[in-house]
Design a protein around this motif. Structure first.
Motif, PDB file in Angstrom:
ATOM      1  N   GLN A  20      39.518  41.078  47.543  1.00  0.00           N
ATOM      2  CA  GLN A  20      40.569  42.083  47.397  1.00  0.00           C
ATOM      3  C   GLN A  20      41.943  41.525  47.755  1.00  0.00           C
ATOM      4  O   GLN A  20      42.931  41.855  47.114  1.00  0.00           O
ATOM      5  CB  GLN A  20      40.256  43.321  48.238  1.00  0.00           C
ATOM      6  CG  GLN A  20      39.131  44.167  47.685  1.00  0.00           C
ATOM      7  CD  GLN A  20      39.407  44.713  46.296  1.00  0.00           C
ATOM      8  OE1 GLN A  20      40.490  45.187  45.983  1.00  0.00           O
ATOM      9  NE2 GLN A  20      38.401  44.632  45.437  1.00  0.00           N
ATOM     10  N   GLN A  21      42.025  40.683  48.776  1.00  0.00           N
ATOM     11  CA  GLN A  21      43.325  40.131  49.159  1.00  0.00           C
ATOM     12  C   GLN A  21      43.902  39.298  48.019  1.00  0.00           C
ATOM     13  O   GLN A  21      45.091  39.389  47.706  1.00  0.00           O
ATOM     14  CB  GLN A  21      43.217  39.297  50.434  1.00  0.00           C
ATOM     15  CG  GLN A  21      44.567  38.785  50.895  1.00  0.00           C
ATOM     16  CD  GLN A  21      44.492  38.054  52.227  1.00  0.00           C
ATOM     17  OE1 GLN A  21      43.433  37.842  52.787  1.00  0.00           O
ATOM     18  NE2 GLN A  21      45.645  37.663  52.734  1.00  0.00           N
ATOM     19  N   GLU A  22      43.061  38.483  47.382  1.00  0.00           N
ATOM     20  CA  GLU A  22      43.487  37.672  46.235  1.00  0.00           C
ATOM     21  C   GLU A  22      44.008  38.584  45.120  1.00  0.00           C
ATOM     22  O   GLU A  22      45.064  38.330  44.530  1.00  0.00           O
ATOM     23  CB  GLU A  22      42.286  36.853  45.757  1.00  0.00           C
ATOM     24  CG  GLU A  22      42.448  36.173  44.437  1.00  0.00           C
ATOM     25  CD  GLU A  22      41.115  35.577  43.978  1.00  0.00           C
ATOM     26  OE1 GLU A  22      40.559  36.112  42.999  1.00  0.00           O
ATOM     27  OE2 GLU A  22      40.652  34.606  44.589  1.00  0.00           O
ATOM     28  N   ASN A  50      45.161  41.667  45.433  1.00  0.00           N
ATOM     29  CA  ASN A  50      46.394  42.309  45.880  1.00  0.00           C
ATOM     30  C   ASN A  50      47.599  41.380  45.778  1.00  0.00           C
ATOM     31  O   ASN A  50      48.698  41.820  45.436  1.00  0.00           O
ATOM     32  CB  ASN A  50      46.231  42.829  47.308  1.00  0.00           C
ATOM     33  CG  ASN A  50      45.243  43.973  47.389  1.00  0.00           C
ATOM     34  OD1 ASN A  50      44.933  44.627  46.395  1.00  0.00           O
ATOM     35  ND2 ASN A  50      44.722  44.212  48.577  1.00  0.00           N
ATOM     36  N   LEU A  51      47.417  40.088  46.057  1.00  0.00           N
ATOM     37  CA  LEU A  51      48.509  39.111  45.921  1.00  0.00           C
ATOM     38  C   LEU A  51      48.951  38.999  44.465  1.00  0.00           C
ATOM     39  O   LEU A  51      50.144  38.926  44.169  1.00  0.00           O
ATOM     40  CB  LEU A  51      48.089  37.752  46.461  1.00  0.00           C
ATOM     41  CG  LEU A  51      47.957  37.651  47.982  1.00  0.00           C
ATOM     42  CD1 LEU A  51      47.343  36.306  48.380  1.00  0.00           C
ATOM     43  CD2 LEU A  51      49.313  37.837  48.656  1.00  0.00           C
TER      44      LEU A  51
END
Length: 151
Positions: free
Chosen positions: A90-92, A94-95
């Motif tokens: 998810q962080q990837e 979101n970036l």
């Protein structure tokens, strides 16, 4: 979704891509007159649009995207876009969405996604803002190519 609504979304998706890149989505020259139908039904790459809600939902997926992810169109339209990536990615995701928010488009994107059956697979492609006729942001689109599905 009516055929007219679908064609309007595909048209805006294509126009927005051209605005960000200077060219429309790739379509064989012999299919130019049936451009929107070809993009929806025959494209070898997946096309998706998610809306602008805080927890966005998909509002469009072409036949290839449905095949890649294993969802019917009705299932796609009821699926939060965040479920397309595994929790640990998810962080990837979101970036990448932040880059699109700042620049309008992210080319050469690569990431891990999850099929309806839980299998992970790799994608590559472009993600861009879809703009309405008056310039308002309607959503975020993706043109993706799928790599081999992994277990």
């Amino acid at each position: 979704m009516t055929p007219q609504e679908r064609n309007q979304l595909i048209g805006l998706l294509d126009q927005s891509y051209e605005q960000w890149t200077g060219q429309g989505l790739p379509v064989p020259s012999e299919r130019a007159k049936q451009r929107l139908e070809w993009l929806d039904q025959h494209s070898p790459y997946g096309l998706l649009i998610q809306n602008t809600e805080p927890d966005p939902l998909f509002i469009y997926a072409n036949q290839q995207a449905q095949l890649i992810f294993g969802y019917s169109l009705a299932e796609f339209l009821a699926t939060p876009a965040s479920q397309s990536a595994p929790p640990e990615r998810q962080q990837e995701r979101n970036l990448m969405l932040a880059e699109v928010a700042n620049k309008g488009i992210s080319n050469n994107y690569r990431g891990t996604r999850i099929r309806k059956d839980g299998q992970l697979f790799e994608i590559e492609g472009s993600i861009w803002k879809v703009l309405g006729k008056s310039g308002e942001m309607l959503g975020i689109a993706a043109m993706i190519w799928s790599k081999e599905v992994s277990s």
